[in-house]
Design a protein around this motif. Structure first.
Motif, PDB file in Angstrom:
ATOM      1  N   PHE A 184     -12.797   2.213   2.025  1.00 56.30           N
ATOM      2  CA  PHE A 184     -13.195   2.894   3.265  1.00 56.30           C
ATOM      3  C   PHE A 184     -12.646   4.309   3.393  1.00 56.30           C
ATOM      4  CE2 PHE A 184     -13.593  -1.655   4.433  1.00 56.30           C
ATOM      5  CZ  PHE A 184     -14.969  -1.646   4.599  1.00 56.30           C
ATOM      6  N   SER A 185     -11.675   4.653   2.555  1.00 55.03           N
ATOM      7  CA  SER A 185     -11.092   5.991   2.725  1.00 55.03           C
ATOM      8  C   SER A 185     -11.278   6.857   1.493  1.00 55.03           C
ATOM      9  CB  SER A 185      -9.597   5.855   3.006  1.00 55.03           C
ATOM     10  OG  SER A 185      -8.952   5.426   1.822  1.00 55.03           O
ATOM     11  N   GLY A 186     -11.904   6.288   0.471  1.00 51.91           N
ATOM     12  CA  GLY A 186     -12.067   7.034  -0.765  1.00 51.91           C
ATOM     13  C   GLY A 186     -10.747   7.327  -1.453  1.00 51.91           C
ATOM     14  N   GLY A 187      -9.807   6.390  -1.355  1.00 56.80           N
ATOM     15  CA  GLY A 187      -8.545   6.521  -2.085  1.00 56.80           C
ATOM     16  C   GLY A 187      -7.602   7.549  -1.490  1.00 56.80           C
ATOM     17  N   ASP A 188      -7.791   7.840  -0.223  1.00 58.47           N
ATOM     18  CA  ASP A 188      -6.963   8.818   0.464  1.00 58.47           C
ATOM     19  C   ASP A 188      -5.528   8.282   0.656  1.00 58.47           C
ATOM     20  OD1 ASP A 188      -5.838  10.551   2.213  1.00 58.47           O
ATOM     21  OD2 ASP A 188      -7.155  10.079   3.910  1.00 58.47           O
ATOM     22  N   LYS A 189      -4.542   9.063   0.195  1.00 54.46           N
ATOM     23  CA  LYS A 189      -3.148   8.589   0.251  1.00 54.46           C
ATOM     24  C   LYS A 189      -2.672   8.351   1.691  1.00 54.46           C
ATOM     25  CE  LYS A 189      -1.289   8.455  -4.021  1.00 54.46           C
ATOM     26  NZ  LYS A 189      -1.830   7.258  -4.599  1.00 54.46           N
ATOM     27  N   ASP A 190      -3.170   9.151   2.622  1.00 55.48           N
ATOM     28  CA  ASP A 190      -2.760   8.966   4.011  1.00 55.48           C
ATOM     29  C   ASP A 190      -3.162   7.602   4.535  1.00 55.48           C
ATOM     30  OD1 ASP A 190      -1.564  11.336   4.168  1.00 55.48           O
ATOM     31  OD2 ASP A 190      -3.216  12.380   5.181  1.00 55.48           O
ATOM     32  N   ALA A 234       0.835  -1.203   0.000  1.00 57.96           N
ATOM     33  CA  ALA A 234       0.000   0.000   0.000  1.00 57.96           C
ATOM     34  C   ALA A 234       0.868   1.250   0.000  1.00 57.96           C
ATOM     35  CB  ALA A 234      -0.925  -0.007   1.222  1.00 57.96           C
ATOM     36  N   LYS A 235       1.925   1.201   0.799  1.00 60.65           N
ATOM     37  CA  LYS A 235       2.757   2.386   0.992  1.00 60.65           C
ATOM     38  C   LYS A 235       3.663   2.680  -0.202  1.00 60.65           C
ATOM     39  CE  LYS A 235       5.916   4.072   4.541  1.00 60.65           C
ATOM     40  NZ  LYS A 235       6.437   3.790   5.880  1.00 60.65           N
ATOM     41  N   TYR A 236       4.212   1.622  -0.792  1.00 63.68           N
ATOM     42  CA  TYR A 236       5.225   1.828  -1.830  1.00 63.68           C
ATOM     43  C   TYR A 236       4.708   1.643  -3.248  1.00 63.68           C
ATOM     44  CZ  TYR A 236       8.541   2.162   1.969  1.00 63.68           C
ATOM     45  OH  TYR A 236       9.208   2.566   3.099  1.00 63.68           O
ATOM     46  N   GLY A 237       3.534   2.149  -3.538  1.00 61.80           N
ATOM     47  CA  GLY A 237       3.121   2.242  -4.927  1.00 61.80           C
ATOM     48  C   GLY A 237       2.255   1.115  -5.470  1.00 61.80           C
ATOM     49  N   GLY A 238       1.784   0.195  -4.646  1.00 63.67           N
ATOM     50  CA  GLY A 238       0.851  -0.823  -5.122  1.00 63.67           C
ATOM     51  C   GLY A 238       1.434  -1.711  -6.203  1.00 63.67           C
ATOM     52  N   GLY A 239       0.873  -1.616  -7.417  1.00 57.13           N
ATOM     53  CA  GLY A 239       1.260  -2.507  -8.510  1.00 57.13           C
ATOM     54  C   GLY A 239       2.755  -2.527  -8.781  1.00 57.13           C
ATOM     55  N   ILE A 240       3.383  -1.388  -8.641  1.00 61.41           N
ATOM     56  CA  ILE A 240       4.811  -1.351  -8.943  1.00 61.41           C
ATOM     57  C   ILE A 240       5.599  -2.125  -7.881  1.00 61.41           C
ATOM     58  CG2 ILE A 240       5.321   0.886  -7.815  1.00 61.41           C
ATOM     59  CD1 ILE A 240       6.750  -0.237 -11.166  1.00 61.41           C
ATOM     60  N   PHE A 241       5.129  -2.046  -6.650  1.00 61.03           N
ATOM     61  CA  PHE A 241       5.766  -2.819  -5.577  1.00 61.03           C
ATOM     62  C   PHE A 241       5.591  -4.317  -5.831  1.00 61.03           C
ATOM     63  CE2 PHE A 241       5.719  -5.072  -1.530  1.00 61.03           C
ATOM     64  CZ  PHE A 241       6.852  -4.586  -0.890  1.00 61.03           C
ATOM     65  N   LEU A 242       4.365  -4.677  -6.202  1.00 60.93           N
ATOM     66  CA  LEU A 242       4.066  -6.086  -6.478  1.00 60.93           C
ATOM     67  C   LEU A 242       4.965  -6.614  -7.595  1.00 60.93           C
ATOM     68  CD1 LEU A 242       2.002  -8.310  -5.701  1.00 60.93           C
ATOM     69  CD2 LEU A 242       0.539  -7.459  -7.520  1.00 60.93           C
ATOM     70  N   LEU A 243       5.087  -5.819  -8.662  1.00 57.41           N
ATOM     71  CA  LEU A 243       5.905  -6.241  -9.794  1.00 57.41           C
ATOM     72  C   LEU A 243       7.375  -6.411  -9.387  1.00 57.41           C
ATOM     73  CD1 LEU A 243       6.059  -6.745 -12.878  1.00 57.41           C
ATOM     74  CD2 LEU A 243       6.630  -4.328 -13.131  1.00 57.41           C
ATOM     75  N   VAL A 244       7.908  -5.414  -8.705  1.00 58.00           N
ATOM     76  CA  VAL A 244       9.309  -5.480  -8.277  1.00 58.00           C
ATOM     77  C   VAL A 244       9.512  -6.682  -7.349  1.00 58.00           C
ATOM     78  CG1 VAL A 244      11.107  -4.302  -6.934  1.00 58.00           C
ATOM     79  CG2 VAL A 244       9.725  -3.003  -8.547  1.00 58.00           C
ATOM     80  N   TYR A 245       8.558  -6.874  -6.453  1.00 50.49           N
ATOM     81  CA  TYR A 245       8.666  -7.990  -5.513  1.00 50.49           C
ATOM     82  C   TYR A 245       8.730  -9.329  -6.264  1.00 50.49           C
ATOM     83  CZ  TYR A 245       7.879 -11.122  -1.623  1.00 50.49           C
ATOM     84  OH  TYR A 245       8.025 -12.133  -0.708  1.00 50.49           O
ATOM     85  N   ILE A 246       7.826  -9.510  -7.212  1.00 52.43           N
ATOM     86  CA  ILE A 246       7.780 -10.791  -7.922  1.00 52.43           C
ATOM     87  C   ILE A 246       9.055 -10.986  -8.747  1.00 52.43           C
ATOM     88  CG2 ILE A 246       6.566 -12.096  -9.730  1.00 52.43           C
ATOM     89  CD1 ILE A 246       3.951 -10.960  -8.547  1.00 52.43           C
ATOM     90  N   LEU A 247       9.499  -9.915  -9.411  1.00 58.41           N
ATOM     91  CA  LEU A 247      10.744 -10.037 -10.181  1.00 58.41           C
ATOM     92  C   LEU A 247      11.914 -10.422  -9.273  1.00 58.41           C
ATOM     93  CD1 LEU A 247      10.571  -7.037 -12.690  1.00 58.41           C
ATOM     94  CD2 LEU A 247      10.295  -9.492 -13.160  1.00 58.41           C
ATOM     95  N   LEU A 248      11.991  -9.788  -8.108  1.00 55.80           N
ATOM     96  CA  LEU A 248      13.072 -10.122  -7.174  1.00 55.80           C
ATOM     97  C   LEU A 248      12.954 -11.560  -6.683  1.00 55.80           C
ATOM     98  CD1 LEU A 248      13.344  -6.924  -4.936  1.00 55.80           C
ATOM     99  CD2 LEU A 248      15.049  -7.800  -6.539  1.00 55.80           C
ATOM    100  N   ALA A 249      11.718 -11.984  -6.398  1.00 56.02           N
ATOM    101  CA  ALA A 249      11.525 -13.325  -5.854  1.00 56.02           C
ATOM    102  C   ALA A 249      11.980 -14.399  -6.835  1.00 56.02           C
ATOM    103  CB  ALA A 249      10.065 -13.531  -5.466  1.00 56.02           C
ATOM    104  N   VAL A 250      11.634 -14.219  -8.114  1.00 57.73           N
ATOM    105  CA  VAL A 250      11.962 -15.298  -9.061  1.00 57.73           C
ATOM    106  C   VAL A 250      13.431 -15.277  -9.495  1.00 57.73           C
ATOM    107  CG1 VAL A 250       9.608 -15.564  -9.918  1.00 57.73           C
ATOM    108  CG2 VAL A 250      11.170 -14.015 -11.097  1.00 57.73           C
TER     109      VAL A 250
END
Ligand code: TRP
Length: 449
Positions: free
Chosen positions: A274-280, A39-55
């Motif tokens: 629940f937050s309406g997409g609030d970045k905080d 959630a904190k580090y950019g959502g999809g981009i974090f997921l992508l980086v994570y998966i690339l690192l994992a494999v």
């Protein structure tokens, strides 16, 4: 070829090994830590980086560690010493990590017990109210009591040596946890306003990319897969020579990543709803799961029961990991000190409880104590995952890449068949990983994160 070395305490089947290693790997890291980082580090981009690192990285390092363990038949400190006396210090650094992680892991474990009791006593509605979580963790006594309960349960299991029993139970429960997480995740994305959050979670937005994303994903990968802390070396030492390391690593990684993925899918879209997409709201860090899930359960038909079942399963996952952490610490000291195992267990329990107290208070009465700009718990988390794990991983890569050479790992893996991704390991360990790790370390140290 006859092989006697690993039959004593070893696993009796390949699946037994995979389940045990996955039991250690799958824990709060997947369910609590991954979603809040994503959630904190950019959502999809974090997921992508994570998966690339994992494999790539994760795969190479896990194969390497398991192979070192199986080759030497020893746990971390002795395994490095057996390969080369001069490098046993890597084993010591690796062993220090579980010692740092365990106390604060128990603080989060305590939060899980608290939420479980909340659901069991029918207070799910109160838990969904704004501010409930904050007022709980900032209280001086109650979170510490729950932390102590969690440490106590872990210690009793380790003391009685009934890990095997717990592991059996969690082997059965783990797939249930995954199914429940998938069901909650699917429900989550149907909430009003959650779709946008789901897109944020799975669609990489390259504008959100920064070195912080990589540093966070990397630390998370080590933590979640229990890498660079000697754990996989120990598990490898119990593995039979005829079982295939490569396919086992694939299975552990897929399972670990899948649990993390669904945990994120259950939590991140709901934060949007629940937050309406609030970045905080996305940035709130360690409390994310505890704040968001009760709100999801509140809107769900049968949510109170589902909440209770969910927290039971999370508690089990947390316990299998904390048992493995404590077991590691106990065996480090039993190897070194001539004291009864029981005494060491009790000492580890008491000291960890004492060390956990500041981590817990750091969210309340000691919230003005900031270490490197972080709360006490976050500081321990940062030092272990973003500094010590990369250091251990770097030393391991240098040791394997240039001292014993990747060939030693390849030979060990090939004892049980073809090594398909041999080239990947040969390139990653000596060349790519070290460069990467140095960059990560420097950016962590100069306070990029
Ligand atoms: N991997 C575990 C998780 O995801 C946490 C963990 C870190 C761990 N180091 C460990 C578990 C050592 C067991 C042993 O929650």
């Amino acid at each position: 070829m006859k092989n006697m070395s690993n039959t004593k305490n070893g696993f009796t089947s390949k699946l037994g090994f995979v389940f045990a290693a996955a039991g250690s790997a799958v824990g709060l890291g997947n369910i609590w830590r991954f979603p809040y980082l994503a959630a904190k580090y950019g959502g999809g981009i974090f997921l992508l980086v994570y998966i690339l690192l994992a494999v790539t990285f994760g795969f190479a390092l896990m194969v390497t560690e398991i192979a070192i363990g199986r080759k030497t038949g020893k746990s971390a400190v002795k395994a490095f010493a057996a390969l080369d006396k001069r490098f046993s210090f890597i084993g010591y650094i690796a062993s220090a990590v579980p010692i740092i992680i365990f106390p604060y892991y128990c603080v989060i474990g305590g939060w899980v017990i608290k939420y479980l009791t909340v659901y069991l006593t029918g207070q799910g509605v109160e838990a969904a109210a704004d501010g409930y979580f904050d007022s709980f963790i900032s209280a001086p006594i109650s979170p510490i009591v729950f932390t102590c309960i969690f440490i106590f349960i872990t210690a009793v299991i380790v003391l009685m040596g009934v890990q095997k029993g717990i592991e059996k139970v969690s082997t059965i429960m783990m797939p249930v946890l995954v199914l429940l997480a998938i069901a909650i995740a699917i429900y989550s994305i149907t909430l009003d306003g959650a779709w946008e959050g789901f897109m944020y979670y799975i669609k990489p937005n390259f504008a959100d990319f920064s070195i912080k994303t990589v540093v966070a994903a990397m630390g998370q990968m080590f933590y979640s897969m229990s890498l660079a802390m000697g754990i996989m070396i120990t598990y490898g030492s119990y593995m039979r020579k005829e079982d295939n390391i490569e396919t086992s690593v694939h299975q552990i990684e897929i399972f670990d990543t899948a649990v993390a993925f669904f945990a994120g899918m259950m939590i991140v879209p709901a934060v949007y709803a629940f937050s309406g997409g609030d970045k905080d709201a996305l940035n709130q860090g360690a409390g994310l799961m505890f704040v968001t899930l009760p709100k999801v359960f509140e809107t769900m038909y049968g949510g109170k029961i589902i909440g209770a079942v969910f927290f039971v399963l999370v508690l089990l996952a947390a316990l299998t990991s904390s048992i493995s952490l404590m077991e590691t610490i106990v065996s480090i000291f039993s190897d070194k000190l001539k004291v009864k195992r029981q005494v060491i267990c009790i000492a580890v329990m008491l000291i960890s409880a004492a060390v956990a107290v500041p981590s817990s208070l750091g969210y309340g009465v000691w919230s003005n104590v900031q270490l490197l700009g972080r709360s006490i718990l976050d500081f321990f988390d940062f030092i272990s995952n973003n500094i010590m794990l990369p250091i251990t991983a770097l030393l391991t890569c240098i040791f394997v890449g240039y001292v014993i050479k990747p060939k030693a790992i390849e030979e060990e893996v090939e004892l049980s068949g073809k090594f398909r991704l041999k080239k990947l390991v040969r390139i990653m360990i000596p060349y790519v990983c070290p460069v990467f790790l140095v960059v990560i370390l420097i950016s962590s140290i100069i306070g990029y994160v």
